[in-house]
Structure formats: C-alpha cells, structure tokens
Design an enzyme around this catalytic site. Structure first.
Site, PDB file in Angstrom:
ATOM      1  N   CYS A 138     -21.629  12.304  17.422  1.00  0.00           N
ATOM      2  CA  CYS A 138     -22.299  11.327  18.297  1.00  0.00           C
ATOM      3  C   CYS A 138     -23.763  11.692  18.480  1.00  0.00           C
ATOM      4  CB  CYS A 138     -21.582  11.253  19.643  1.00  0.00           C
ATOM      5  SG  CYS A 138     -22.365  10.091  20.784  1.00  0.00           S
ATOM      6  N   CYS A 141     -25.154  11.123  21.994  1.00  0.00           N
ATOM      7  CA  CYS A 141     -24.734  12.150  22.959  1.00  0.00           C
ATOM      8  C   CYS A 141     -25.497  13.459  22.739  1.00  0.00           C
ATOM      9  CB  CYS A 141     -23.249  12.468  22.824  1.00  0.00           C
ATOM     10  SG  CYS A 141     -22.186  11.061  22.569  1.00  0.00           S
ATOM     11  N   ASP A 142     -25.629  13.869  21.498  1.00  0.00           N
ATOM     12  CA  ASP A 142     -26.054  15.246  21.215  1.00  0.00           C
ATOM     13  C   ASP A 142     -27.413  15.382  20.529  1.00  0.00           C
ATOM     14  OD1 ASP A 142     -23.665  16.151  22.306  1.00  0.00           O
ATOM     15  OD2 ASP A 142     -22.600  15.912  20.417  1.00  0.00           O
TER      16      ASP A 142
END
Ligand code: NDP
Length: 316
Positions: A138, A141-142
């Site tokens: 992701c 997300c990261d």
C-alpha cells in the site's frame, strides 16, 4: 426436539475498520449487534506498522493498536464480539442464515458484510521476511516512510500506475517492474506514468528476490524474462501492486459481484439486491481501499440496517 436457533437483529461479518464502525453505530442504535471477527481479528491493518493517515491520531498509531481502539469502542456500546469465521450463508428467506465455524447457525434480520480484501503477493520468502520492513502492498499507507529514497514497485495495472505516480512525488526514483511488454492500466494512467521523469519502467522484468541486511530492504534482484539477464536495483522500499482479492467467496451464490469478486452495492448505498444485507469496506470498494473510507461505508451500512429494521417494524 430441535434446539432453537439464536436469532439476532444485526450480524456483522468481519472486524476491520468497516465492521467495527458498523458495530459502533449499530450498538448505539440498540440493534444489539453480534460480530463474527474472521480469522484475522482486526483485519488487514493488524499486519501493518505505523498508520499516519487516519484522522484523530496526530502522532500516528500502530495498525494493531488502532484496531484495538476500534474494538474497545465497539465493545463499549455492547457489541457482542465473537472470534470465529463464517463458513456459509443462506440468504434465500426473509431471515438470513449464517453458519459460523461450520457448525453453528445464527439467524439474522440484517447482515452487514465487512469481510475486506487481501492484497495479492508474489509469494517469495524474502517478500514475507521483509513485509513491514521495506515491503508493502500500500503506497498511500507506507510511501511517506520512503521520502527522498529509491523504491521499486511491481505491477502494471491501474493500482500500480496510480501508486507509482504517488511514490514518484515522494521518492527520488521509482523503478517499475512490468512483467509483459505492455501495461494493463488504462491509457490515461499509463500516460501519467510515462510522463513522470523519475519513474523508470523495466518491461519483461520479474522479481527474483528482495535483498536486505536482515532488518530492512537494501535492493531488489530482478531478471528479464526474455534475455534471462539479472540485475540488482538499489532500493529501500519494495511495493507490491499486483491486485487484491476480496474475501467474498462465501457470498457468490447470493450477491452480485464483478469478475474479481467485489460485491456490487446499489449506487450511493451499501444495500444489495437481497433485502437486509448490506456490504461495506473493501469487500465492495476496489477504488479507494483506505481505512477511513471503509469506516465511512461501515457507518452507512449500520444506518441503512437501522432504517431497514425500523421500516419493517412499522409495516408489521
Ligand atoms: P489488476 O488485476 O488490474 O492488475 C494487476 C497487475 O499486476 C497486472 O498488470 C498484472 O500483470 C500484474 N501482476 C499480477 N501478478 C503478477 C506477478 N506475479 N508478477 C508481476 N506482475 C503481476 O489489479 P489492480 O489492482 O491494478 O486493479 C484492480 C481493478 O481496480 C481494475 O479494474 C482497475 O481498473 C481498478 N482500479 C481503478 C482505479 C481508478 O480508477 N482510479 C485505481 C485502482 C484500481 P499482467 O498485466 O501481465 O497480467
């Protein structure tokens, strides 16, 4: 005499952000929800590390800790949370039948499906070893953790194209591994990728191994599937964007789905063609797939379940 089956007003299947949010709303509306958690209690976020984009946590939060907070909030209003998995459902009648752990049937007036999706992985041992320590599925997300660093992304669909351009804004260089000699992504997305100067595309290229120092990723070993030549690309992050699989197999005889298995809900709603069955979170969302959007649709599902029950009671 046959044992009387348990009958609940609202049964929630799955315990990610969508399920817990549905539980909070349903419990506060006095629907006395029962939640069957699934085998990975807390869902996909329990296998991530820092979450920095969920509103309300200004300092960020660890994924498992955030899901604990969701659980506590759902329990505070009386959600009956049970560890287990739903093995089959029967949506043929006005009251829905849900079989838990292959042996216990629960009858439910409303069912909220929040079974989520699972990212597909390449299946390399080194990918598993560094998952959460440089390997991610992701970018939104990261990606931030790889600011001003070099990363590699694998995949050639719309997700990979979108994530590569997202990463290119943060990272100094993004190397994109495309296993064929062309993209699967839409023309517009490919155009964006091709016009981003710090994205390098390697066609006919597959991942051999993710290399690390025991703690974090340092490089990715790839090979050209035509020439068989290998090369090592220095990188601190490795993003896998080869698709997701919604966890919806048990519903395929009852609910409309697209070819991948995402359940199709009515426009601007979580309702399905089966009365009293609502679907939220990644089980029906292939576009956004964020914790906050899953939570949003979880809220919608509970509100819709409540309205459905109120209308039914009024008719009776
Ligand atoms: P897709 O299934 O569309 O694409 C997966 C990609 O991963 C393909 O290019 C595939 O290669 C590649 N791949 C699969 N397995 C491997 C492997 N083992 N090694 C290397 N590469 C691999 O998934 P997406 O998540 O990209 O998209 C899912 C759906 O969601 C699509 O319908 C898409 O259009 C939609 N979507 C829409 C968005 C938007 O509108 N903004 C954003 C994101 C997704 P190959 O092509 O060779 O099969």
């Amino acid at each position: 005499m046959a044992e009387e089956l348990e009958h609940v007003k609202c049964l929630i299947i799955g315990s990610g952000p969508a399920g817990y949010t549905a539980a909070i709303y349903a419990a506060r509306a006095d629907l006395k929800p029962v939640m069957i958690t699934g085998m990975q209690m807390g869902g996909q976020l329990t296998s991530t590390t820092d979450v920095e984009n969920f509103p309300g946590y200004p300092g960020g939060v660890m994924g498992p800790e955030m899901m604990e907070d969701f659980r506590k909030q759902a329990e505070r209003f009386g959600t009956d949370i049970r560890f287990g998995y739903v093995s089959s459902v029967d949506f043929s009648g006005p009251v829905h039948k849900v079989v838990v752990d292959e042996n216990k049937t629960i009858l439910a007036d409303t069912v909220i499906v929040s079974t989520g999706a699972s990212a597909k992985w390449l299946g390399l041992p080194s990918e598993e070893k560094y998952n959460g320590f440089g390997v991610s599925a992701c970018a939104v997300c990261d990606g931030f953790f790889f600011k001003n660093q070099e990363v590699v992304i694998v995949g050639a669909g719309d997700t990979a194209a979108e994530e590569a351009t997202y990463l290119a804004k943060l990272c100094t260089k993004v190397t994109m591994l495309v296993r064929r000699d062309e993209f699967r992504a839409s023309k517009a997305m490919v155009h964006r990728v091709l016009n981003t100067p710090n994205i390098e595309i390697l066609y006919n290229t597959e991942t051999k191994e993710i290399i690390g120092n025991g703690q974090t990723v340092t490089a990715v070993k790839v090979y050209n599937n035509l020439t068989k030549e290998e090369q090592e690309i220095p990188a601190t992050g490795f993003f896998v964007a080869i698709g997701h699989k919604p966890n919806t197999d048990i519903f395929k005889d009852w609910l409309k789905m697209d070819e991948v298995g995402y359940i199709i809900t009515h426009p601007d709603s979580t309702a399905t063609d089966i009365e009293g069955v609502f679907v939220c979170g990644d089980a029906q969302d292939k576009i956004y797939r964020q914790a906050v959007t899953a939570a949003g649709t979880g809220c919608m599902a509970a509100l819709e379940a409540e309205r459905y029950l109120a209308a039914k009671e009024y008719q009776e």
